[in-house]
Scaffold this motif. Sequence first.
Motif, PDB file in Angstrom:
ATOM      1  N   GLY A   5       0.855  -1.192   0.000  1.00 37.92           N
ATOM      2  CA  GLY A   5       0.000   0.000   0.000  1.00 37.92           C
ATOM      3  C   GLY A   5       0.881   1.229   0.000  1.00 37.92           C
ATOM      4  O   GLY A   5       1.754   1.357   0.855  1.00 37.92           O
ATOM      5  N   VAL A  18      -8.198  -2.183   8.331  1.00 40.71           N
ATOM      6  CA  VAL A  18      -8.421  -3.613   8.107  1.00 40.71           C
ATOM      7  C   VAL A  18      -7.861  -4.417   9.278  1.00 40.71           C
ATOM      8  O   VAL A  18      -8.439  -5.412   9.702  1.00 40.71           O
ATOM      9  N   HIS A  25      -7.177  -4.449 -18.453  1.00 40.17           N
ATOM     10  CA  HIS A  25      -8.430  -3.965 -17.853  1.00 40.17           C
ATOM     11  C   HIS A  25      -9.295  -3.220 -18.867  1.00 40.17           C
ATOM     12  O   HIS A  25     -10.472  -2.980 -18.638  1.00 40.17           O
ATOM     13  N   CYS A  69      -5.483  -0.564 -10.177  1.00 37.32           N
ATOM     14  CA  CYS A  69      -5.321   0.163 -11.447  1.00 37.32           C
ATOM     15  C   CYS A  69      -6.667   0.319 -12.143  1.00 37.32           C
ATOM     16  O   CYS A  69      -6.917   1.310 -12.822  1.00 37.32           O
ATOM     17  N   HIS A  71      -7.793 -10.193  -0.976  1.00 36.55           N
ATOM     18  CA  HIS A  71      -7.636  -9.360   0.228  1.00 36.55           C
ATOM     19  C   HIS A  71      -8.920  -9.340   1.035  1.00 36.55           C
ATOM     20  O   HIS A  71      -8.936  -9.608   2.235  1.00 36.55           O
ATOM     21  N   ASN A 106      -5.246 -10.012 -13.395  1.00 34.80           N
ATOM     22  CA  ASN A 106      -4.001  -9.743 -14.128  1.00 34.80           C
ATOM     23  C   ASN A 106      -2.799 -10.375 -13.435  1.00 34.80           C
ATOM     24  O   ASN A 106      -1.663 -10.038 -13.702  1.00 34.80           O
ATOM     25  N   ILE A 163      -1.376 -10.093 -10.620  1.00 31.85           N
ATOM     26  CA  ILE A 163      -0.394  -9.296  -9.880  1.00 31.85           C
ATOM     27  C   ILE A 163      -1.113  -8.173  -9.136  1.00 31.85           C
ATOM     28  O   ILE A 163      -2.240  -7.840  -9.473  1.00 31.85           O
ATOM     29  N   THR A 164      -0.458  -7.611  -8.138  1.00 34.45           N
ATOM     30  CA  THR A 164      -0.965  -6.414  -7.482  1.00 34.45           C
ATOM     31  C   THR A 164      -0.353  -5.236  -8.216  1.00 34.45           C
ATOM     32  O   THR A 164       0.779  -4.848  -7.952  1.00 34.45           O
TER      33      THR A 164
END
Lengths: 574, 197
Positions: free
Chosen positions: A24, A76, A339, A359, A410, A433, A435-436
């Motif tokens: 983050g 969180v 995306h 994204c 998450h 995709n 991946i983060t």
Amino acid sequence: MLGNEAVARGAYEAGVRLVSSYPGTPSTEITENCAKYPEIYAEWAVNEKVAMEVCVGAADGGARAMCCMKHVGVNVAADPLFTVSYTGVNGGMVIVCADDPAMHSSQNEQDSRFYARSAHLMMLEPADSQECSDFARAAFDLSERFDAPVMLRLTTRIAHARSMVTLGERREREIKPYQKDIRKNVMMPGMARGRHVVVEEREKEQAAFVETSELNRVEMRDPAIGVICSGIAYQYVREALPEASVLKLGIVYPLPEKLIREFASKVQALYVVEELEPFFETRLRAWGISLAGGKNLTGLQGELSARRVEEAFGRETAPLYPAQETLNRPPLMCAGCPHRGPYSVLAKLKMHVTGDIGCYTLGALPPLSAVDTVLCMGASIGMSQGFARARGREFAQHTVAVIGDSTFLHSGVTSLINAVYNRTGITVMILDNRITGMTGHQPNPASGRNIYGEPAPEIDLAALCRACGVNRVVTVDSFDLAGLEKALKEETASDEVSVIIARRPCALLDRKSRKTPLKADPAVCRGCFSCMKISCPAIEKRDKHVWINPDQCVGCGLCLETCRFGAIGGGEKA
Amino acid sequence: MKMDVVIIGVGGQGTLLASRILGALADLKGLDVKVSEVHGMSQRGGSVITYVRVGSDIHSPMVDLGGADVVLAFEQVEALRALPYLKRGGVMIVGDQKINPLSVITGQAAYPKGALDALRQQCRVLSLDALSIAREAGEVRSVNLVLLGVLCAYLGEDPELWHEAVARVVKSAFLEVNLKAFDAGRRHYEESEERNG
Ligand SMILES: Cc1ncc(C[n+]2csc(CCOP(=O)(O)OP(=O)(O)O)c2C)c(N)n1
């Protein structure tokens, strides 16, 4: 060193053994840098709550442990946070939270100092990279000294600024002995009542400690103006008011009441300069300490700067060249981004989209304008259930919850189970995709590798959704516009919960599928601009035709599918 | 040397690397330095700004509005955007590339005409086609090094230490081409100066 690198360095020198975090901005590089030290075990957890729990386990088990997150990540992880304050630790435990005043990369501007106060935990705040390292080391010692986690608060301008750091040696620490102790570690009412007393005692001891800690520092200069500040605000104050006396707080919770009163008595006018909320100010006013100024001068929103402090104190500021009229340049989805296909179909079908964070949030911007809501990570799936219940079947059949793979893992999967359990027939689209992406390509359980780049079990998202009780799960290539449209029409029409997995690796990582740039033939192009609806940065409007910018185009071919006249061609394997 | 620099460009143009090289340079000179970077969202093709402060006893890592001795702009619209950062009497070094923002790509807005002239009316501008120079040097992505080369020559500095700073930051596989771009930038400035008499 970057502030974040320096936090990693300090933790390393302090002998940290385990770091578990969820990425983050602006906290991500701390964990990435920890992974470079062979003595540290580092991991990307699926979310901040899990990360913190892994750390609590490691600390209880006697090792020094750290978890890092952005400010909203603490929300969180708030559940374990408030109770680990009761249980305490064994090995030292540090929680790093990085606030983002001005929201460079965030959805809100919350001030995490309030967490320290509500959870009764000590919080340190460094003001440059050297202090990032020094305070990280100090935080571990303080954690063991008071048998409680210590929070380390950063802000973007500390985390992402580089300044000089002196390196020290790592001090290896034995794993402390572990002893089962249910009075301390099993928090059911009977035991927690006892621990709450301990928390209060501890806070009193900490409050006494901070009065003399060298992490807080009085710098007496001209006594006409005295400023209380911490972190980056300290740097701005030094720059803007070089002659002023300063009480620089390195420990922002608990506050040193005596030290503050003493400082107040030595200066003629006392000010508080702090970013975001009036955290110090409110406390000082509650203590009846009179202030010549605080938030009334600096405001509640955005970042401060040396100039803003100069203005607040009525100082002369440097003259400015006039701002020029110019164009905004918001971030956009990269050329070739997978995306883009799903969003162009969602826009075409005029679906309501409960969106999520990643994204793919960029799909909310024009011309795609394909997203109705973005709240917090994982909210898309829950919110679409609320919309369906509030507005009924017709609306539900025109609504899709759109969520990325990292975000789904998450905090989306529990909401999906909720939909199945309560028979709320929503449609979910996972933009997988692998991946983060948003935070800079951290691997997640769908990536097939871990933080070290080593192979890791790759979660089967379709099987996971089926196991949650979703009968209708389809996987479509993100570049197959016809396939996506068909799937969206069929799945939204169904009254059951359904999941569409739109799959294709992130274009920035998928170098294998790169092709040479495409070309639009002006002789064939009729200027209908259908291809522009996909909002690709490589496709430009030039008079009556389109032109494909060869410096931008990665040959993904998505636009080929949008041209009815066959005007676009090319794109060989690069 | 005491210098505040604002580096502005479009995500992906290599502004971060430029700021790191200046950071390494200050370190080699034994000066204090602070660099403020932007990570995250804006790197996706958005406007990206980084700050480098070199000198002694630096507090804030940010260069304030009206505080930059030099603005290194990688693109024309970004140069316009950054003007308020420039100190009165400071210099703008501008790579004259044009990268269309989405509003221009979609035809909703026109790319500003005469951006450089507008700037020239306000302040000292050194502009150059850094992209072509970088391409000639063998790597289009080394626009950042070309602009640093101009800065080095503008300051009248010995390139030796700058080369060392580049070597500290750039991966060795790309070092040669990057140094070539840097020297091309330097030469460009020197030659244009000569031309200006
Ligand atoms: C609670 C919380 N933690 C972390 C973040 C930072 N963050 C924003 S988006 C994102 C993940 C995006 O990954 P993914 O869902 O896979 O989408 P992608 O960016 O790859 O499209 C993260 C970690 C956040 N906004 N909120």
